[in-house]
Design a protein around this motif. Structure first.
Motif, PDB file in Angstrom:
ATOM      1  N   LEU A  18      -7.490  -9.099   2.166  1.00  7.97           N
ATOM      2  CA  LEU A  18      -6.232  -8.477   1.743  1.00  7.97           C
ATOM      3  C   LEU A  18      -5.096  -8.801   2.708  1.00  7.97           C
ATOM      4  CD1 LEU A  18      -7.580  -5.017   0.543  1.00  7.97           C
ATOM      5  CD2 LEU A  18      -6.759  -6.903  -0.886  1.00  7.97           C
ATOM      6  N   TRP A  19      -5.377  -8.785   4.014  1.00  7.54           N
ATOM      7  CA  TRP A  19      -4.343  -9.107   5.001  1.00  7.54           C
ATOM      8  C   TRP A  19      -3.881 -10.554   4.872  1.00  7.54           C
ATOM      9  CZ3 TRP A  19      -7.560  -6.114   9.023  1.00  7.54           C
ATOM     10  CH2 TRP A  19      -7.062  -4.814   9.168  1.00  7.54           C
ATOM     11  N   ALA A  20      -4.777 -11.451   4.498  1.00  4.53           N
ATOM     12  CA  ALA A  20      -4.429 -12.868   4.386  1.00  4.53           C
ATOM     13  C   ALA A  20      -3.675 -13.186   3.092  1.00  4.53           C
ATOM     14  CB  ALA A  20      -5.691 -13.727   4.462  1.00  4.53           C
ATOM     15  N   ALA A  21      -3.771 -12.307   2.116  1.00  4.26           N
ATOM     16  CA  ALA A  21      -3.131 -12.552   0.813  1.00  4.26           C
ATOM     17  C   ALA A  21      -1.625 -12.335   0.900  1.00  4.26           C
ATOM     18  CB  ALA A  21      -3.731 -11.621  -0.242  1.00  4.26           C
ATOM     19  N   ASP A  22      -0.915 -13.072   0.078  1.00  5.37           N
ATOM     20  CA  ASP A  22       0.547 -12.907   0.031  1.00  5.37           C
ATOM     21  C   ASP A  22       0.978 -12.077  -1.176  1.00  5.37           C
ATOM     22  OD1 ASP A  22      -0.076 -14.715  -1.925  1.00  5.37           O
ATOM     23  OD2 ASP A  22       1.354 -16.241  -1.303  1.00  5.37           O
ATOM     24  N   ARG A  23       0.002 -11.360  -1.758  1.00  6.84           N
ATOM     25  CA  ARG A  23       0.277 -10.539  -2.939  1.00  6.84           C
ATOM     26  C   ARG A  23      -0.822  -9.508  -3.093  1.00  6.84           C
ATOM     27  NH1 ARG A  23      -3.423 -12.161  -6.531  1.00  6.84           N
ATOM     28  NH2 ARG A  23      -4.328 -14.217  -6.262  1.00  6.84           N
ATOM     29  N   ASP A  24      -0.617  -8.546  -3.995  1.00  2.00           N
ATOM     30  CA  ASP A  24      -1.664  -7.586  -4.323  1.00  2.00           C
ATOM     31  C   ASP A  24      -2.811  -8.329  -4.993  1.00  2.00           C
ATOM     32  OD1 ASP A  24       0.265  -5.818  -3.464  1.00  2.00           O
ATOM     33  OD2 ASP A  24       0.735  -5.063  -5.467  1.00  2.00           O
ATOM     34  N   MET A  25      -4.036  -7.817  -4.830  1.00  2.00           N
ATOM     35  CA  MET A  25      -5.209  -8.501  -5.387  1.00  2.00           C
ATOM     36  C   MET A  25      -6.059  -7.533  -6.197  1.00  2.00           C
ATOM     37  SD  MET A  25      -6.444 -10.849  -2.179  1.00  2.00           S
ATOM     38  CE  MET A  25      -7.409 -11.955  -3.215  1.00  2.00           C
ATOM     39  N   THR A  26      -6.714  -8.069  -7.228  1.00  2.00           N
ATOM     40  CA  THR A  26      -7.697  -7.287  -7.972  1.00  2.00           C
ATOM     41  C   THR A  26      -9.021  -7.338  -7.219  1.00  2.00           C
ATOM     42  OG1 THR A  26      -8.488  -9.155  -9.268  1.00  2.00           O
ATOM     43  CG2 THR A  26      -6.612  -7.900 -10.180  1.00  2.00           C
ATOM     44  N   ALA A  27      -9.925  -6.443  -7.581  1.00  2.00           N
ATOM     45  CA  ALA A  27     -11.256  -6.450  -6.974  1.00  2.00           C
ATOM     46  C   ALA A  27     -11.948  -7.785  -7.235  1.00  2.00           C
ATOM     47  CB  ALA A  27     -12.088  -5.291  -7.521  1.00  2.00           C
ATOM     48  N   ARG A  28     -11.759  -8.315  -8.413  1.00  2.00           N
ATOM     49  CA  ARG A  28     -12.386  -9.601  -8.756  1.00  2.00           C
ATOM     50  C   ARG A  28     -11.855 -10.720  -7.862  1.00  2.00           C
ATOM     51  NH1 ARG A  28     -16.599 -11.841 -11.760  1.00  2.00           N
ATOM     52  NH2 ARG A  28     -16.280 -14.050 -11.399  1.00  2.00           N
ATOM     53  N   GLU A  29     -10.559 -10.710  -7.586  1.00  2.00           N
ATOM     54  CA  GLU A  29      -9.981 -11.730  -6.703  1.00  2.00           C
ATOM     55  C   GLU A  29     -10.514 -11.597  -5.280  1.00  2.00           C
ATOM     56  OE1 GLU A  29      -5.658 -12.520  -8.822  1.00  2.00           O
ATOM     57  OE2 GLU A  29      -5.909 -10.725  -7.566  1.00  2.00           O
ATOM     58  N   VAL A  30     -10.680 -10.358  -4.832  1.00  2.00           N
ATOM     59  CA  VAL A  30     -11.282 -10.136  -3.508  1.00  2.00           C
ATOM     60  C   VAL A  30     -12.713 -10.654  -3.518  1.00  2.00           C
ATOM     61  CG1 VAL A  30     -12.026  -8.389  -1.847  1.00  2.00           C
ATOM     62  CG2 VAL A  30      -9.792  -8.167  -2.965  1.00  2.00           C
ATOM     63  N   GLN A  31     -13.451 -10.328  -4.568  1.00  2.00           N
ATOM     64  CA  GLN A  31     -14.830 -10.788  -4.704  1.00  2.00           C
ATOM     65  C   GLN A  31     -14.899 -12.319  -4.671  1.00  2.00           C
ATOM     66  OE1 GLN A  31     -16.580  -9.783  -8.458  1.00  2.00           O
ATOM     67  NE2 GLN A  31     -18.637 -10.369  -7.843  1.00  2.00           N
ATOM     68  N   ASP A  32     -13.988 -12.977  -5.367  1.00  2.00           N
ATOM     69  CA  ASP A  32     -13.961 -14.445  -5.382  1.00  2.00           C
ATOM     70  C   ASP A  32     -13.729 -15.014  -3.984  1.00  2.00           C
ATOM     71  OD1 ASP A  32     -14.401 -14.387  -8.114  1.00  2.00           O
ATOM     72  OD2 ASP A  32     -12.306 -14.816  -8.643  1.00  2.00           O
ATOM     73  N   GLN A  33     -12.888 -14.341  -3.194  1.00  2.00           N
ATOM     74  CA  GLN A  33     -12.613 -14.808  -1.833  1.00  2.00           C
ATOM     75  C   GLN A  33     -13.830 -14.618  -0.920  1.00  2.00           C
ATOM     76  OE1 GLN A  33      -9.763 -16.365  -0.520  1.00  2.00           O
ATOM     77  NE2 GLN A  33      -9.414 -16.590  -2.711  1.00  2.00           N
ATOM     78  N   LEU A  34     -14.712 -13.723  -1.308  1.00  2.00           N
ATOM     79  CA  LEU A  34     -15.925 -13.460  -0.530  1.00  2.00           C
ATOM     80  C   LEU A  34     -17.166 -14.028  -1.228  1.00  2.00           C
ATOM     81  CD1 LEU A  34     -15.109  -9.749   0.396  1.00  2.00           C
ATOM     82  CD2 LEU A  34     -14.932 -11.754   1.895  1.00  2.00           C
TER      83      LEU A  34
END
Length: 116
Positions: A18-34
């Motif tokens: 979340l800190w690295a993102a330049d925008r709000d993220m969905t749970a799915r987007e966080v999951q994709d990053q992990l």
């Protein structure tokens, strides 16, 4: 000042995304990053819920989806952790001296500049 809640390993990983993102993220987007962790969506949602209860993330409803963003920057979070650690020391001066002793000369120089 409220004591800053420490983060577990998975909570830290989610916050780093979340800190690295330049925008709000969905749970799915966080999951994709992990993706390398092979986490279930429910696991990510659970972690995000814990982070929201700890007041570290803000949840925004967008239609049927929720988006998440950090309440404060990584630097703000670290500064609060440092302040809390100093508050817990029985001898603040000694704790500060040990901390300064662990810093590189470049970091001490930067600190001097900030103090001036």
């Amino acid at each position: 000042m409220d004591t800053v809640t420490s983060l577990g390993e998975l909570e830290r990983a989610v916050m780093n995304v979340l800190w690295a993102a330049d925008r709000d993220m969905t749970a799915r987007e966080v999951q994709d990053q992990l993706a390398d962790r092979d986490l279930a969506t429910t696991t990510v949602l659970t972690v995000l819920g814990r982070l929201e209860r700890k007041q570290l993330v803000h949840r925004i409803r967008d239609g049927r989806a929720h988006h998440y963003r950090p309440v404060a920057s990584r630097e703000d979070h670290v500064a609060e952790l440092m302040s809390d650690a100093l508050d817990d020391a029985s001898d603040r001066g000694a704790a500060l001296a040990r901390f300064l002793g662990s810093m590189s000369e470049e970091e001490r120089s930067r600190l001097r500049d900030l103090l001036d």
